[in-house]
Each structure stands twice: as C-alpha cells, then as structure tokens.
Enzyme design. Structure first.
Site, PDB file in Angstrom:
ATOM      1  N   PHE A 146       0.830  -1.216   0.000  1.00 20.30           N
ATOM      2  CA  PHE A 146       0.000   0.000   0.000  1.00 20.30           C
ATOM      3  C   PHE A 146       0.859   1.260   0.000  1.00 20.30           C
ATOM      4  O   PHE A 146       0.516   2.256   0.645  1.00 20.30           O
ATOM      5  CB  PHE A 146      -0.960   0.033   1.199  1.00 20.30           C
ATOM      6  CG  PHE A 146      -1.811  -1.196   1.355  1.00 20.30           C
ATOM      7  CD1 PHE A 146      -2.316  -1.875   0.258  1.00 20.30           C
ATOM      8  CD2 PHE A 146      -2.106  -1.688   2.625  1.00 20.30           C
ATOM      9  CE1 PHE A 146      -3.113  -3.005   0.406  1.00 20.30           C
ATOM     10  CE2 PHE A 146      -2.902  -2.813   2.783  1.00 20.30           C
ATOM     11  CZ  PHE A 146      -3.405  -3.478   1.674  1.00 20.30           C
ATOM     12  N   GLU A 178       1.718  15.091   9.204  1.00 21.36           N
ATOM     13  CA  GLU A 178       1.066  14.203   8.244  1.00 21.36           C
ATOM     14  C   GLU A 178      -0.445  14.166   8.461  1.00 21.36           C
ATOM     15  O   GLU A 178      -1.234  14.286   7.507  1.00 21.36           O
ATOM     16  CB  GLU A 178       1.638  12.787   8.370  1.00 21.36           C
ATOM     17  CG  GLU A 178       0.914  11.761   7.513  1.00 21.36           C
ATOM     18  CD  GLU A 178       1.417  10.347   7.731  1.00 21.36           C
ATOM     19  OE1 GLU A 178       0.745   9.402   7.264  1.00 21.36           O
ATOM     20  OE2 GLU A 178       2.488  10.178   8.361  1.00 21.36           O
TER      21      GLU A 178
END
Length: 384
Positions: A157, A244
């Site tokens: 991923f 983030e």
C-alpha cells in the site's frame, strides 16, 4: 503582516488553480484510466514552485510556510484530483520533511533540491502485509554486516510506489527489543540492487495514484543511507505524524468543500416536480447541514495550521483533526452524491470519483480507530 500573508496566499492559490486548469484537468481522466500520473507532471509542478514550497531556499525551496503547501494539496482535493493530492502530500509534506528534519547535511543537499524540482519523487514505506497501523508487527529488518546493512522484507500500500525514485524505509535493526525501540529509517534509491517494485495495486478509488507492493532482498546499504539515528526510527515517526495527519485533515475539508460545490450547482440546475431541486426544503436543509460541517471543520484546520507552525500542535490534536475531518468528508460527500440521484452513481459525473476517492481517508495515516485510541490516551491534557 497577516493581511500581507493572506494576499500572498490568495495570489498563490490563483496560480495553483490556473496550473490545474491547464496542466491537470484536460488529462486527469486519462491518468485515471492509466492508473498512474506521468512523471512529467511532477517536473512541471516543480518548475512552477508547487512542490515542497516550505523547504528552505538553501535546499532549493521557496522557504514559505506550511500554509502554502496546504494550498496545493487543498486545491487538488477541492477540484477532485484527490489521487494527485495524496501523492503530492506524501512527497512534499511527509518524505521531504523527514529528510529536512532528520537527515544529515549531505542527505539534504543530495535529495531535497531534486524533490523540490520534481526530478526525485519520494515514498514512505511503513505498512507491511501483516502490519498496518500497528508498527509493532513490523517484520522488515536491516541486519548490520561489517560497515553496511542488509535490508530484507516487504511493504505494501505504498503511495508513489511506482513513480518514486527515493524510498524512506522503516525496518527493524534490533530484533531483541520491542519494535518501538528497535526501528530505524533508511533511504533506499529506486535502482538499488535487490529492490523491486511489485504490481501497481488495483484500488477502489484514487486510481490515478500509483500504490504498490515493494520487495527488499539483501539490499546492501552503507551507513550513509541511515536516516537519523539507529533504533530511533519510531520516535522520528511519532515526531512527524502531527504534520502528516493535519495535512490529511486539510485535504479532507477541501475535498468536502469541492463536493458541496458540485451539489449546489447540480440542485440549482436539476428540476423535479416542475421546480429546481434547490427549491425543496429537504434539499435546502441538507445543504445547510453540509455547509455547516465543512465550515466548522475549516475553522478547526486553520487554527491547527497556526498551532503547527508555532510547534504547539500535539499528536492528540492532530489525530483528532484527522479523525473528525475525514469522517465529515465521507459524510458530506455521501450526501452530495445522494442529491445527484442515479446520475451520482455514474462514473461520468465527477461526484462519483469524490465518493470512492474519499473512503480510504479513514484508513491510511492511521485508521480512525487508532486516532480515537491516541486521543483517549491524552484526553486529560486536552480538556485541562
């Protein structure tokens, strides 16, 4: 000073929108079909100063603040180019800042200018087939052999997995302690011997963004490839997570705002029972609810941008922003699609892409269940 800053942000936003209109909008549907964004676009973005805006000038950046980075990601999201928004966020707001904040001077000089120009695309490699949000289950390891390391393992991923030429890889360097105390970060270049890219994964949404499996088989790395200190990788990861997660929250709000705009335009044009859909009280009330949600969450992320720039944003606050904003994003986009009726389910209508692109927001960057766990652990300080 604030008004000058806002004027500069407004001018920059206009420039970003113009760039998207000419360089992205005409091609995005084809990129969705190709399941990858051409590297030439990254170089065009670099030429226009749209990548890593807040990297200091000494490393090739413009040296502006975090908000300029967010303008790029938010405008991409608002326009419905969400895969590209995600890819750019990983590159500019995660990878570049790991190197800026943890890298040696030589590493900064080597990689950051190329990341600003778009010649080097970055990827962060944490998730593994058997270890998602919980990094304690990490199996990838880097064993020291003489003066070098041998890296083995796999990741999955990974955003920018196909296009990237620089990978920040988390691996265990001490197998005798808990993972949190024995993880290190390494810089692995895309042409390293023993490194290979797996397939470009077939996702439910964000088709234009390349997401990959990666494999490391006896990849030999010298000590210059170590990012930060050995066995201090977990601490570094935790340090960078607030930025983030706030970036994901900002993208979520802009994405919801874009969907709301599509819905407003549609219900004012589409007629039912001899009048525009917007004349129906149920539709008007739904729009009021959706706008109220996007606006209150916009206030939250703008406040948290200020806290991040002042180095006051806590991990719990960033987790809260990521959690509530991505939940709101999915709720608002779902309501927007409903207003389109059957047309909303057709891929020719952009709202359908908003819908499938949004869903993963509650998963990556730490699942929203993990976000609630982080918040709950710090709840006493949050309400004090």
């Amino acid at each position: 000073m604030q008004s000058t800053d806002n004027q500069e942000l407004s001018l920059f936003r206009d420039m970003v929108r113009d760039f998207l209109a000419y360089e992205v909008a005409p091609h995005y549907e084809q990129w969705e079909k190709d399941k990858i964004i051409p590297t030439s676009l990254w170089r065009k973005m670099g030429e226009q100063g749209l990548l890593c805006c807040d990297i200091p000038e000494q490393y090739g950046g413009v040296g502006v603040d975090f908000r300029f980075n967010m303008v790029v990601g938010e405008e991409l999201a608002r326009a419905g180019f969400f895969a590209l928004s995600t890819n750019v966020t990983v590159h500019a707001d995660i990878c570049a800042h790991y190197i800026l904040n943890m890298g040696s001077e030589a590493q900064k000089q080597q990689y950051l200018p190329a990341m600003v120009s778009g010649e080097c695309i970055g990827a962060i490699c944490m998730t593994e087939p058997a270890a998602g949000s919980d990094l304690q289950g990490m199996k990838s390891n880097a064993r020291q052999v003489g003066d070098n390391y041998l890296l083995n393992g796999s990741k999955t991923f990974i955003t920018n997995g196909q296009n990237a030429s620089l990978y920040i890889v988390a691996a265990r360097t001490d197998m005798n302690v808990k993972a949190a105390k024995g993880i290190s970060l390494f810089l692995v270049e895309g042409d390293a011997k023993g490194f290979s890219r797996g397939q470009n994964l077939d996702k439910m949404g964000q088709h234009a963004g390349d997401t990959s499996e990666l494999f490391f088989e006896d990849v030999e790395l010298n000590k210059d490839a170590l990012l930060g200190k050995e066995n201090q990788g977990f601490i570094a990861l935790m340090t960078e997570l607030p930025r983030e997660r706030l970036a994901l929250a900002c993208g979520a709000v802009a994405h919801a705002e874009g969907a709301l705009k599509l819905a407003v335009e549609y219900v004012n044009e589409r007629k039912a029972f001899g009048q525009p859909l917007a004349a129906l009280q149920d539709i008007r009330f739904k729009l009021a609810e959706m706008y109220s949600k996007t606006e209150t969450h916009r206030v939250l992320v703008e406040r948290y941008k200020e806290k991040l720039m002042a180095r006051e944003l806590s991990a719990a606050e960033a987790s809260m922003a990521k959690y509530v904003c991505t939940e709101m994003e999915c709720d608002v986009i779902d309501e927007a699609l409903q207003m389109f009726g059957g047309y909303g389910y057709m891929r020719e209508y952009p709202i359908s892409r908003f819908y499938v692109d949004a869903r993963v927001q509650k998963i990556y960057g730490g699942t929203n269940e993990i976000m609630k766990e982080v918040i709950s652990r710090d709840i006493a300080s949050l309400i004090s």
